[in-house]
Each structure stands twice: as C-alpha cells, then as structure tokens.
Design a protein around this motif. Sequence first.
Motif, PDB file in Angstrom:
ATOM      1  N   SER A 178     101.184  34.009  20.300  1.00 48.75           N
ATOM      2  CA  SER A 178     102.146  34.781  19.517  1.00 48.75           C
ATOM      3  C   SER A 178     101.985  34.501  18.034  1.00 48.75           C
ATOM      4  O   SER A 178     101.544  33.419  17.629  1.00 48.75           O
ATOM      5  CB  SER A 178     103.587  34.468  19.958  1.00 48.75           C
ATOM      6  OG  SER A 178     103.916  33.119  19.674  1.00 48.75           O
ATOM      7  N   GLY A 179     102.347  35.496  17.232  1.00 55.03           N
ATOM      8  CA  GLY A 179     102.297  35.342  15.786  1.00 55.03           C
ATOM      9  C   GLY A 179     100.911  35.006  15.261  1.00 55.03           C
ATOM     10  O   GLY A 179     100.763  34.205  14.331  1.00 55.03           O
ATOM     11  N   ALA A 180      99.885  35.630  15.814  1.00 54.57           N
ATOM     12  CA  ALA A 180      98.510  35.298  15.432  1.00 54.57           C
ATOM     13  C   ALA A 180      97.957  36.304  14.428  1.00 54.57           C
ATOM     14  O   ALA A 180      98.479  37.412  14.261  1.00 54.57           O
ATOM     15  CB  ALA A 180      97.620  35.250  16.675  1.00 54.57           C
ATOM     16  N   SER A 181      96.884  35.906  13.766  1.00 55.12           N
ATOM     17  CA  SER A 181      96.198  36.790  12.829  1.00 55.12           C
ATOM     18  C   SER A 181      94.714  36.486  12.849  1.00 55.12           C
ATOM     19  O   SER A 181      94.294  35.388  13.225  1.00 55.12           O
ATOM     20  CB  SER A 181      96.745  36.615  11.403  1.00 55.12           C
ATOM     21  OG  SER A 181      96.513  35.300  10.927  1.00 55.12           O
ATOM     22  N   LEU A 182      93.924  37.472  12.447  1.00 55.08           N
ATOM     23  CA  LEU A 182      92.475  37.322  12.396  1.00 55.08           C
ATOM     24  C   LEU A 182      91.945  38.081  11.195  1.00 55.08           C
ATOM     25  O   LEU A 182      92.298  39.245  10.978  1.00 55.08           O
ATOM     26  CB  LEU A 182      91.826  37.859  13.679  1.00 55.08           C
ATOM     27  CG  LEU A 182      90.296  37.949  13.671  1.00 55.08           C
ATOM     28  CD1 LEU A 182      89.687  36.548  13.719  1.00 55.08           C
ATOM     29  CD2 LEU A 182      89.781  38.780  14.846  1.00 55.08           C
ATOM     30  N   ASP A 183      91.096  37.425  10.415  1.00 54.47           N
ATOM     31  CA  ASP A 183      90.405  38.061   9.302  1.00 54.47           C
ATOM     32  C   ASP A 183      88.904  37.881   9.514  1.00 54.47           C
ATOM     33  O   ASP A 183      88.420  36.745   9.592  1.00 54.47           O
ATOM     34  CB  ASP A 183      90.824  37.441   7.965  1.00 54.47           C
ATOM     35  CG  ASP A 183      92.304  37.618   7.682  1.00 54.47           C
ATOM     36  OD1 ASP A 183      92.754  38.770   7.644  1.00 54.47           O
ATOM     37  OD2 ASP A 183      93.008  36.606   7.517  1.00 54.47           O
TER      38      ASP A 183
END
Length: 332
Positions: A178-183
């Motif tokens: 949960s609450g993840a991000s990827l760049d």
Amino acid sequence: GGGLDLAIVTQGGLSWMGLTAEVDAMQVHGLPSTFELEVLDLALAYNGAATNGTKLNWSGIAALAGDAFKIDGTDIAAITASTGISVTGTVFLNIDGFVIARATFDLAQQSNVTLNDTKGISIPLVQNQPGANVLVLRLSDVFLFVGVDGAIDTSGTVTTQSFVDGLTASNAVGFYVSGASLDLAIVGEQAGRKWIGVAAHVSAMGVIGLPDGFTLKVKDLDFVYNLAATDGKRMDWKSLATNGADGFNLNLGALANLDNAVELRVAGTLMISIADFVYVSGSIAVQRKDLFVKTVGSSASTQMYVRSLGASNVCAFAGIGADSNGDGELDD
C-alpha cells in the motif's frame, strides 16, 4: 465523458499532427465477471512527426499573433517539439479477488532531446546526431493485493488504513502493498548506449488473514537502482534533474535524488511476530556504490566498489506484550 483536440498541418508533401484527448472513465465489457479493468481520468497528448522525422512546436505555433491555427487555449498548445507521447490516468484491476491493483500513472516519451548530466554524459542535438530518446514512467498511490477474497473501494480516495480495513472486512488472505510509488527512466542515444534508473517506495507491505500467531510488516521500504551503459558510465539523475541548461524537462520524482555514485540501495523497517511470543524489529539498509580512493604509495585515484550493510534500532524479544500499541515496532 471525454474530449478530443486534433490539428494537422501539411506542406510540400509533409504532414504533422498534434493530438490531445481526455476520457473520464473507460471500462472493458464482455469479459467474464471475474475480470475487471477500469481507467479513470485518462489524458493523452501526442506529437506526430512528418516522414522526415521533424515535429512541430505546437506551443510556439499557438503563441503566434492572430492564432491562425486556432489552437491557442487548447491542450494542443502545451505540446512542444520534444514531446512524443504523454499518457496519464488512474488504473484499477481486479482478477476474481485474487489480484487487485490500483495506481495512478504518468508515462512520457520524448525524442531529439539535448541532455547533459554535468558529470560526463552529454548528448547534444546537432547535425547527424539527433539527440536523446527519453522514456519516463511514474506510478503513484499504488495499492496491490495478491491472495484470495481481496477487495478495494474505488469510489473515493484510498489510504493505507482504508485499504487494509477493506481487506480485513472481506476476510482476505494474502500479501499486500500500500501507498507505493515507482519512478522509472530510460535514456538512450542513437549510438546505442542506454541508461536506466529506478526508484521505488513502499509505505507499507505485509501479510493479512494468516493465523493470529504470525505477523509480518515492512514499512518505509526504499529501493533505487542505477544501471550503467555499456561503457560503465552511470547517469547522475540528480544533476540531470537540476540542470536547466539542456533540453531535458521531465519530472523524475524520487530519481532526482540519485547520483552516479550509487548503483543499488535498499532500506526499510521490518517487524516479525511469531505466536505472539517472539518479536524482531529494526531498520536495515544495503548499498552498493563507487568510491575513488588513493591507496598507500599511489598518487592516482583507484575506482573501488563498496558494498555496505547497516542496521539500526534492532530489537528482539521473547515474551508477551512487546507491541502493545500495534505500530509494528517493539515497545520501548
């Protein structure tokens, strides 16, 4: 609900196209009821090149006196000559409650970009050298579940707490993020060199629905990876993001904090509880980076690869009542 702006310019046998589109909601119909796919707030921008590879600067055209092409004030007026394609939106996927995913995405591709990280990697835009090709993918507000009987409320804002509460209410059993991000950024040049940077963050991950005697939680997990080109050079994404003198202008997100010395870094906080009796918690970090050092008796610097492992606030306990407030860490 949706909208479309399209402009086509032709001259001397050449044709250029600018296109923007917006879709409020898009769904797939006719598939089994166990498969759901929905895209919300989809926005598309596309700059179509002519057969000779040239692209128009629609932003500059819109600014011309008289607005002859009638594109000033439309979304096409935001398209520059370096723009290839840009797609943003929110996607929701549910495969029979077994795999559930929700994320906001931003995909941008540019070509013929002048690029300089000020640390030895420079790709100019000159005759017979068409500049860099750039692809940047950013995912944010990522929620993922793999297991059985998963559920998620897509009608409003999703938070880590509401996501876990929804899984608990549906008696889900499995693994969640949960609450993840990827760049992710990929830079390539015509000569064949390619650089890849990855930065990911996970606010919380763990297991749910397993017997009460076992708990696994991971918080604030960070992962960065800087893949070098074939000549061994790594991009300094931090310097690239702050260099305002070249043609690169895409948002790199967390990658903007990654310099060319770091190849790999993983850090996070872990909590394990077994039978409500054995508890282990702490923060761990692993890193691999380059250092240039002078050895004894040498006047020249030597490149060395350093692997480091660190841990802090590591606690272990055998007994009961070690995490009375349920914050995923041993009580003081």
